[in-house]
Write a protein that holds these residues in place. Structure first.
Motif, short mmCIF file in Angstrom:
data_model
loop_
_atom_site.label_atom_id
_atom_site.label_comp_id
_atom_site.label_asym_id
_atom_site.label_seq_id
_atom_site.Cartn_x
_atom_site.Cartn_y
_atom_site.Cartn_z
N ASP A 124 -34.26 6.01 -8.26
CA ASP A 124 -33.54 7.27 -8.06
C ASP A 124 -32.05 7.00 -7.91
O ASP A 124 -31.60 5.85 -7.83
CB ASP A 124 -34.12 8.08 -6.90
N GLY A 125 -31.28 8.07 -7.91
CA GLY A 125 -29.83 7.95 -7.84
C GLY A 125 -29.35 7.27 -6.57
O GLY A 125 -28.33 6.58 -6.59
N ILE A 126 -30.07 7.45 -5.48
CA ILE A 126 -29.69 6.82 -4.21
C ILE A 126 -29.79 5.30 -4.34
O ILE A 126 -28.88 4.57 -3.94
CB ILE A 126 -30.57 7.32 -3.05
N GLU A 127 -30.89 4.82 -4.90
CA GLU A 127 -31.07 3.37 -5.07
C GLU A 127 -29.99 2.79 -6.00
O GLU A 127 -29.44 1.72 -5.72
CB GLU A 127 -32.46 3.08 -5.63
N ALA A 128 -29.72 3.51 -7.09
CA ALA A 128 -28.68 3.04 -8.02
C ALA A 128 -27.33 3.00 -7.32
O ALA A 128 -26.58 2.02 -7.45
CB ALA A 128 -28.63 3.94 -9.25
N LEU A 129 -27.02 4.04 -6.56
CA LEU A 129 -25.72 4.08 -5.88
C LEU A 129 -25.62 3.00 -4.80
O LEU A 129 -24.55 2.41 -4.61
CB LEU A 129 -25.48 5.47 -5.27
N GLN A 130 -26.69 2.72 -4.11
CA GLN A 130 -26.67 1.64 -3.12
C GLN A 130 -26.29 0.31 -3.78
O GLN A 130 -25.49 -0.45 -3.23
CB GLN A 130 -28.03 1.51 -2.42
N GLU A 131 -26.84 0.07 -4.95
CA GLU A 131 -26.52 -1.17 -5.66
C GLU A 131 -25.07 -1.16 -6.16
O GLU A 131 -24.36 -2.15 -6.04
CB GLU A 131 -27.48 -1.36 -6.84
N ILE A 132 -24.62 -0.04 -6.67
CA ILE A 132 -23.23 0.07 -7.15
C ILE A 132 -22.26 -0.13 -6.00
O ILE A 132 -21.23 -0.80 -6.14
CB ILE A 132 -23.00 1.42 -7.86
N ARG A 133 -22.57 0.40 -4.84
CA ARG A 133 -21.69 0.27 -3.67
C ARG A 133 -21.56 -1.19 -3.20
O ARG A 133 -20.60 -1.54 -2.54
CB ARG A 133 -22.18 1.13 -2.50
N ARG A 134 -22.48 -2.04 -3.58
CA ARG A 134 -22.38 -3.46 -3.21
C ARG A 134 -21.18 -4.12 -3.89
O ARG A 134 -20.61 -5.06 -3.34
CB ARG A 134 -23.66 -4.21 -3.58
N PHE A 135 -20.79 -3.65 -5.07
CA PHE A 135 -19.65 -4.26 -5.76
C PHE A 135 -18.51 -3.28 -6.01
O PHE A 135 -17.45 -3.68 -6.49
CB PHE A 135 -20.08 -4.92 -7.07
N ASN A 136 -18.71 -1.99 -5.73
CA ASN A 136 -17.63 -1.02 -5.92
C ASN A 136 -17.71 0.05 -4.83
O ASN A 136 -18.52 0.97 -4.92
CB ASN A 136 -17.71 -0.38 -7.31
N GLN A 137 -16.86 -0.08 -3.83
CA GLN A 137 -16.85 0.86 -2.71
C GLN A 137 -16.00 2.10 -2.97
O GLN A 137 -16.10 3.07 -2.25
CB GLN A 137 -16.32 0.16 -1.44
N THR A 138 -15.16 2.06 -4.00
CA THR A 138 -14.16 3.12 -4.16
C THR A 138 -14.47 4.14 -5.25
O THR A 138 -13.84 5.20 -5.27
CB THR A 138 -12.78 2.51 -4.46
N VAL A 139 -15.38 3.86 -6.15
CA VAL A 139 -15.66 4.81 -7.23
C VAL A 139 -16.14 6.14 -6.65
O VAL A 139 -16.93 6.18 -5.72
CB VAL A 139 -16.67 4.24 -8.25
#
Length: 185
Positions: A124-139
């Motif tokens: 789901d989008g939450i899981e994808a965003l959690q992974e993205i936040r590991r390397f990009n906090q500002t998007v």
């Protein structure tokens, strides 16, 4: 009615081809779809003889590059519609049909804004965003959802999501929101 159901997908395919051709003409990266679906989408150069596309996250020129939007939705029609909308605004547009592809695109390319579907097949989008936040906090991220789950919305807010758009959404309001958010960066 049957004619509309038959002609609509054809029109959407033709619009997608037109957009891809326009990108090639403007020498922009194009995300090609594999015959097996969007799971294995790989960015390729706009011209096959051109050098490989370098990830913008590792480029010194990324600060002067145009702004970009990543559209993540498992419904191809929504991705095509939003791609056309944001390309008309002069934005670089990337697409992903699932969370796994979204993570790879966000990792390999400079992405300024993500429109992220909440419910997708692989994660789901939450899981994808959690992974993205590991390397990009500002998007910047806005969620798109067909139904509202208060628990998921709370998790999304904790990950920095400020806006939620419920399907069917007002396309002009969505466009204005994304453009306004990018201009306020």
């Amino acid at each position: 009615m049957i004619y509309v159901l038959i002609l609509l997908p054809i029109a959407l395919i033709l619009l997608a081809r037109k957009a891809k051709q326009k990108q090639r003409e403007n020498n922009k990266p194009v995300i090609e779809r594999s015959p097996l679906g969007d799971i294995n989408m790989q960015p390729v150069p706009a011209h096959r003889n051109a050098p490989s596309v370098q990830p913008a996250l590792h480029s010194d020129a990324s600060s002067s590059a145009e702004q970009s939007v990543l559209i993540v939705d498992d419904q191809m029609a929504i991705r095509i519609l939003l791609r056309e909308l944001f390309e008309q605004e002069g934005l670089q547009v990337y697409e992903a049909a699932n969370g796994t592809t979204a993570i790879e695109v966000a990792r390999n390319y400079k992405v300024d804004f993500i429109l992220l579907d909440l419910k997708m097949p692989d994660m789901d989008g939450i899981e994808a965003l959690q992974e993205i936040r590991r390397f990009n906090q500002t998007v910047q991220v806005a969620m798109i959802t067909a139904f509202v789950d208060p628990d998921k919305l709370d998790k999304a807010r904790a990950l920095g999501v400020k806006s939620f758009f419920t399907k069917p959404f007002d396309i002009e309001y969505l466009r204005s929101y994304v453009i306004g958010s990018l201009q306020s960066e």
